[in-house]
Motif scaffolding. Structure first.
Motif, PDB file in Angstrom:
ATOM      1  N   CYS A 176       0.842  -1.192   0.000  1.00  0.00           N
ATOM      2  CA  CYS A 176       0.000   0.000   0.000  1.00  0.00           C
ATOM      3  C   CYS A 176       0.878   1.244   0.000  1.00  0.00           C
ATOM      4  N   PHE A 177       0.284   2.339  -0.411  1.00  0.00           N
ATOM      5  CA  PHE A 177       0.879   3.659  -0.250  1.00  0.00           C
ATOM      6  C   PHE A 177       0.157   4.314   0.913  1.00  0.00           C
ATOM      7  N   GLY A 178       0.873   5.097   1.694  1.00  0.00           N
ATOM      8  CA  GLY A 178       0.248   5.782   2.814  1.00  0.00           C
ATOM      9  C   GLY A 178       0.910   7.110   3.086  1.00  0.00           C
ATOM     10  N   GLU A 179       0.198   7.957   3.782  1.00  0.00           N
ATOM     11  CA  GLU A 179       0.724   9.259   4.167  1.00  0.00           C
ATOM     12  C   GLU A 179       1.197   9.188   5.614  1.00  0.00           C
ATOM     13  N   TYR A 180       2.237   9.926   5.884  1.00  0.00           N
ATOM     14  CA  TYR A 180       2.787  10.000   7.226  1.00  0.00           C
ATOM     15  C   TYR A 180       3.001  11.472   7.537  1.00  0.00           C
ATOM     16  N   ALA A 187      -1.387   7.259   9.781  1.00  0.00           N
ATOM     17  CA  ALA A 187      -0.599   8.463  10.038  1.00  0.00           C
ATOM     18  C   ALA A 187      -0.830   8.961  11.465  1.00  0.00           C
ATOM     19  N   ARG A 188      -2.011   8.718  11.993  1.00  0.00           N
ATOM     20  CA  ARG A 188      -2.351   9.181  13.336  1.00  0.00           C
ATOM     21  C   ARG A 188      -1.532   8.455  14.406  1.00  0.00           C
ATOM     22  N   PHE A 217      -0.481  -8.025  12.497  1.00  0.00           N
ATOM     23  CA  PHE A 217       0.852  -7.615  12.935  1.00  0.00           C
ATOM     24  C   PHE A 217       0.903  -6.097  12.945  1.00  0.00           C
ATOM     25  N   LEU A 218       1.560  -5.532  13.953  1.00  0.00           N
ATOM     26  CA  LEU A 218       1.741  -4.093  14.049  1.00  0.00           C
ATOM     27  C   LEU A 218       3.234  -3.791  14.051  1.00  0.00           C
ATOM     28  N   ASN A 219       3.644  -2.865  13.188  1.00  0.00           N
ATOM     29  CA  ASN A 219       5.040  -2.454  13.116  1.00  0.00           C
ATOM     30  C   ASN A 219       5.122  -0.937  13.152  1.00  0.00           C
ATOM     31  N   ASP A 220       6.179  -0.430  13.760  1.00  0.00           N
ATOM     32  CA  ASP A 220       6.412   1.003  13.841  1.00  0.00           C
ATOM     33  C   ASP A 220       6.794   1.550  12.466  1.00  0.00           C
ATOM     34  N   CYS A 221       6.199   2.680  12.059  1.00  0.00           N
ATOM     35  CA  CYS A 221       6.474   3.295  10.752  1.00  0.00           C
ATOM     36  C   CYS A 221       7.914   3.765  10.608  1.00  0.00           C
ATOM     37  N   GLU A 222       8.502   4.240  11.669  1.00  0.00           N
ATOM     38  CA  GLU A 222       9.849   4.809  11.599  1.00  0.00           C
ATOM     39  C   GLU A 222      10.934   3.743  11.549  1.00  0.00           C
ATOM     40  N   THR A 223      10.791   2.704  12.376  1.00  0.00           N
ATOM     41  CA  THR A 223      11.874   1.719  12.529  1.00  0.00           C
ATOM     42  C   THR A 223      11.553   0.353  11.930  1.00  0.00           C
ATOM     43  N   GLY A 224      10.275   0.040  11.742  1.00  0.00           N
ATOM     44  CA  GLY A 224       9.885  -1.296  11.294  1.00  0.00           C
ATOM     45  C   GLY A 224       9.783  -2.291  12.426  1.00  0.00           C
ATOM     46  N   ASP A 225      10.137  -1.868  13.633  1.00  0.00           N
ATOM     47  CA  ASP A 225      10.117  -2.779  14.783  1.00  0.00           C
ATOM     48  C   ASP A 225       8.695  -3.260  15.074  1.00  0.00           C
ATOM     49  N   PRO A 226       8.561  -4.549  15.445  1.00  0.00           N
ATOM     50  CA  PRO A 226       7.225  -5.047  15.803  1.00  0.00           C
ATOM     51  C   PRO A 226       6.744  -4.414  17.099  1.00  0.00           C
ATOM     52  N   ILE A 227       5.435  -4.223  17.200  1.00  0.00           N
ATOM     53  CA  ILE A 227       4.802  -3.691  18.403  1.00  0.00           C
ATOM     54  C   ILE A 227       3.982  -4.821  19.006  1.00  0.00           C
ATOM     55  N   TYR A 228       4.255  -5.166  20.238  1.00  0.00           N
ATOM     56  CA  TYR A 228       3.554  -6.279  20.878  1.00  0.00           C
ATOM     57  C   TYR A 228       2.530  -5.785  21.857  1.00  0.00           C
TER      58      TYR A 228
END
Length: 117
Positions: A31-35, A91-92, A106-117
């Motif tokens: 997907c494309f997304g805005e940040y 973006a929010r 799965f949830l990952n941080d936009c800045e780092t790609g790190d998984p969020i648990y």
């Protein structure tokens, strides 16, 4: 999406209007997304063939340095036939959400790609 050797694979073709060139990328969901701060992100999720590594890739398209981050998608061992089917950016919250065929999220941080648990 297509089947090869009893594995679900994905292929995305991206076209750059600026450079007038296309590129094929292995991805089952994208997907494309805005940040915030005017950044446009391209997010891709892929699970490698034969249960290999699964990753989410986040590329900032609207910056000069084309920053990228990658993070793991940790599939359960009993989910051998699972693969990403949808990916979205918030973006929010600054989170990339990836949904799989079997309904895992799965949830990952936009800045780092790190998984969020």
């Amino acid at each position: 999406l297509y089947v090869e050797s009893n594995e679900i694979r994905g292929r995305v073709q991206l076209w750059s209007a600026e450079r007038q060139v296309s590129q094929a990328i292995d991805a089952q969901a994208f997907c494309f997304g805005e940040y915030p701060h005017g950044r446009t992100l391209l997010c891709m999720a892929n699970r490698a063939v034969n249960g290999g590594a699964a990753t989410v890739m986040i590329v900032a398209l609207s910056t000069d340095d084309r920053a990228a981050a990658a993070g793991p998608l940790s599939f359960a061992s009993e989910a051998g036939g699972d693969f990403p089917v949808a990916i979205r950016v918030s973006a929010r919250t600054g989170v990339v959400y990836t949904v799989t065929r079997y309904g895992f999220i799965f949830l990952n941080d936009c800045e780092t790609g790190d998984p969020i648990y």
